[in-house]
Design an enzyme around this catalytic site. Structure first.
Site, PDB file in Angstrom:
ATOM      1  N   SER A 132       0.827  -1.206   0.000  1.00 45.97           N
ATOM      2  CA  SER A 132       0.000   0.000   0.000  1.00 45.97           C
ATOM      3  C   SER A 132       0.857   1.249   0.000  1.00 45.97           C
ATOM      4  CB  SER A 132      -0.924   0.012   1.217  1.00 45.97           C
ATOM      5  OG  SER A 132      -1.730   1.171   1.200  1.00 45.97           O
ATOM      6  N   LYS A 204      -4.730  -6.410   3.740  1.00 40.92           N
ATOM      7  CA  LYS A 204      -4.662  -5.324   2.740  1.00 40.92           C
ATOM      8  C   LYS A 204      -6.054  -4.981   2.231  1.00 40.92           C
ATOM      9  CE  LYS A 204      -2.851  -2.546  -0.428  1.00 40.92           C
ATOM     10  NZ  LYS A 204      -3.881  -2.351  -1.435  1.00 40.92           N
ATOM     11  N   HIS A 207      -7.695  -2.902   4.844  1.00 45.72           N
ATOM     12  CA  HIS A 207      -7.082  -1.574   4.729  1.00 45.72           C
ATOM     13  C   HIS A 207      -7.786  -0.767   3.648  1.00 45.72           C
ATOM     14  CE1 HIS A 207      -4.455   1.102   2.388  1.00 45.72           C
ATOM     15  NE2 HIS A 207      -3.850   1.405   3.520  1.00 45.72           N
ATOM     16  N   ASN A 208      -8.003  -1.372   2.482  1.00 42.32           N
ATOM     17  CA  ASN A 208      -8.634  -0.650   1.384  1.00 42.32           C
ATOM     18  C   ASN A 208     -10.092  -0.318   1.688  1.00 42.32           C
ATOM     19  OD1 ASN A 208      -6.169  -1.160   0.183  1.00 42.32           O
ATOM     20  ND2 ASN A 208      -7.042  -1.711  -1.786  1.00 42.32           N
ATOM     21  N   GLU A 211     -10.024   2.572   3.818  1.00 38.69           N
ATOM     22  CA  GLU A 211      -9.663   3.697   2.943  1.00 38.69           C
ATOM     23  C   GLU A 211     -10.902   4.249   2.228  1.00 38.69           C
ATOM     24  OE1 GLU A 211      -7.499   3.845  -1.337  1.00 38.69           O
ATOM     25  OE2 GLU A 211      -6.384   2.805   0.238  1.00 38.69           O
TER      26      GLU A 211
END
Length: 500
Positions: A132, A204, A207-208, A211
């Site tokens: 990232s 991940k 995380h996105n 986001e």
């Protein structure tokens, strides 16, 4: 071409691949690269002749593999899905037992689990690593989330920790100043082993998803200031710059201020005013929301952020609806400065709830997929390099350091106190937005999540009665132990209930 064998190899020289390769070379590692289009590879090599580590290109994949020291370590950065599988299939006949393949793309974690099982059965080792930080992160220091074969991670660890973003050990703030050929020295690397098989790519993905939530919340704050308070983009940019000096200090707040101050070079108007309001997405936010539904975990704020992008893309329908559907006048009569402060608090409280949902999802996922995730460590490696990097993440790191078994971030003393201090403003903003017809889906869904989570008795008792009435789906009773289920004979509701 150097005759010395390389420490690592990389396949796929799109922007991310090129920048990651240069990052590796800048840290003194020798790296071989291969690309399907040889011309692109040749240009990349000729454009970068003086890296601290040797950068070598190969036109044939066989020569590329032979150029690597044993055990071979190969990063694959090509199109996720079939493209990654195709490259792996080409590599396998050329590899030795124990060689390591690293998928650095945005792979779905279930694909990573499948690939891990396939390669393990053939005697190879596999790592699925979230990367990232976008182009700049890849070049100067990303946040890296490796999962997969633990022994393979030990082989890759020196490289991953060298190229990762670094943060101050005490404050958790990113160390700035990376330049080509001059790596950042010191600090704590934003990389750590996440867990077996698909754990790295799963983290991940979350995380996105977070986001997505962060970006939509910022957009809602901007919308309120632009279309209710009638502030200019430049004025809003100044507000975001101020916010970036406090608890909302983050990469996304920082770039938002810069975007709002940008002038369109063609028209001279504020750049944000000439961008079409139709948002794209690459699927990871949708994956997060879908998985939350599959696991039965509440993730409304991330889901609303995804849906907000979907409805923005219905631009022709919205243009028609704008001429037909009427709402209230957008006329604000309060104190603008006070309301800007309230928007700040609404954004902060909503952000806390969004992260709480993301960590709650990871907590349930580890049970489902037999992982043992270290949530404090995950928050640590998100403090620098990645898109959601923020001062806020230091507080999450501290929360899990204080209580590794914390069930929800809302129960941590710091976050509990923060919401207690700010929730009046949060509720005020959501109410004013509704009154004036301005959509704030993440602000309002985060508030509904907070209120639902803290409520002793929700109305789903009625819902269970409905389900039992029309479908005999059963229910539990408050005066019986959990797990005891009952059914009422609705044709004769006065008869004794049936315990099942």
């Amino acid at each position: 071409m150097s005759s010395k064998q390389s420490d690592i190899g990389l396949i796929g020289l799109a922007v991310m691949g090129q920048n990651l390769a240069l990052n590796i070379a800048d840290h003194g590692f020798n790296i071989s690269v291969f690309n399907r289009t040889t011309e692109k590879m040749n240009k990349f090599i000729s454009d970068n002749p003086n890296t601290p580590g040797t950068l070598v290109g190969h036109a044939e994949i066989k020569d590329f593999v032979l150029s690597l020291s044993l055990p071979r370590k190969i990063i694959v950065l090509v199109q996720a899905g079939e493209g990654t599988d195709a490259i792996i299939d080409k590599l396998l006949p050329l590899l030795n037992w124990g060689d390591i393949i690293i998928d650095g793309g945005n792979a779905h974690w279930s694909d990573t689990i499948r690939r891990d099982e396939k390669l393990k059965a053939k005697g190879y080792r596999f790592i699925g690593s979230g990367v990232s930080g976008g182009e700049e992160g890849a070049r100067f220091g990303p946040s890296l989330m490796p999962g997969g074969h633990k022994d393979a991670w030990k082989e890759v660890k020196p490289i991953w920790e060298a190229i990762a973003a670094k943060v101050d050990a005490q404050t958790g703030k990113p160390l700035e100043g990376a330049k080509p050929g001059v790596p950042v020295e010191g600090g704590v690397p934003c990389s750590a082993y996440i867990g077996p098989n698909g754990a790295g790519h799963y983290v991940k993905m979350v995380h996105n998803g977070i986001e997505y939530g962060d970006m939509q919340m910022i957009c809602e704050a901007y919308d309120l200031m632009r279309n209710l308070l009638i502030l200019s983009p430049d004025e809003i940019g100044d507000i975001f710059s101020g916010w970036n000096k406090g608890v909302l200090d983050s990469f996304l707040i920082q770039i938002t201020a810069e975007i709002l101050k940008q002038i369109d070079p063609v028209t001279g108007r504020p750049f944000v005013d000439i961008i079409l309001d139709s948002a794209g997405q690459k699927g990871t936010g949708k994956w997060t929301s879908t998985n939350a539904i599959d696991l039965g975990v509440p993730g409304p704020t991330i889901a609303e952020a995804v849906f907000a992008r979907f409805i923005s893309a219905c631009i022709d329908e919205r243009r028609l609806a704008n001429t037909v559907l009427k709402g209230p006048e957008k006329y604000f009569q309060g104190d603008k400065i006070e309301f800007v402060d309230a928007i700040h608090d609404a954004l902060f409280c909503s952000k806390i709830c969004s992260y709480a949902q993301g960590f709650q999802l990871m907590r349930e996922a580890q049970k489902k997929y037999s992982w043992n995730l270290n949530f404090g460590k995950i928050a640590q490696i998100w403090r620098g390099g990645c898109i959601i990097r923020a001062a806020f993440l230091q507080k999450i790191t501290e929360a899990y350091a204080s209580n590794p078994n914390l069930t929800n971030l809302l129960l941590d003393p710091y976050f509990n106190k923060a919401i207690q201090c700010a929730q009046h403003n949060w509720r005020h903003v959501v109410g004013v937005a509704a009154t004036h017809g301005i959509p704030v889906p993440t602000f309002s869904s985060a508030l509904a999540y907070y209120d639902s989570y803290r409520t002793l008795r929700l109305p789903q008792n009625l819902l269970q009665g409905q389900r039992d009435f029309f479908g005999a789906h059963t229910y539990e009773r408050i005066d019986r132990p959990r797990g005891k289920i009952f059914h009422l004979d609705w044709l004769s509701p006065s008869r004794p209930q049936i315990e099942l």
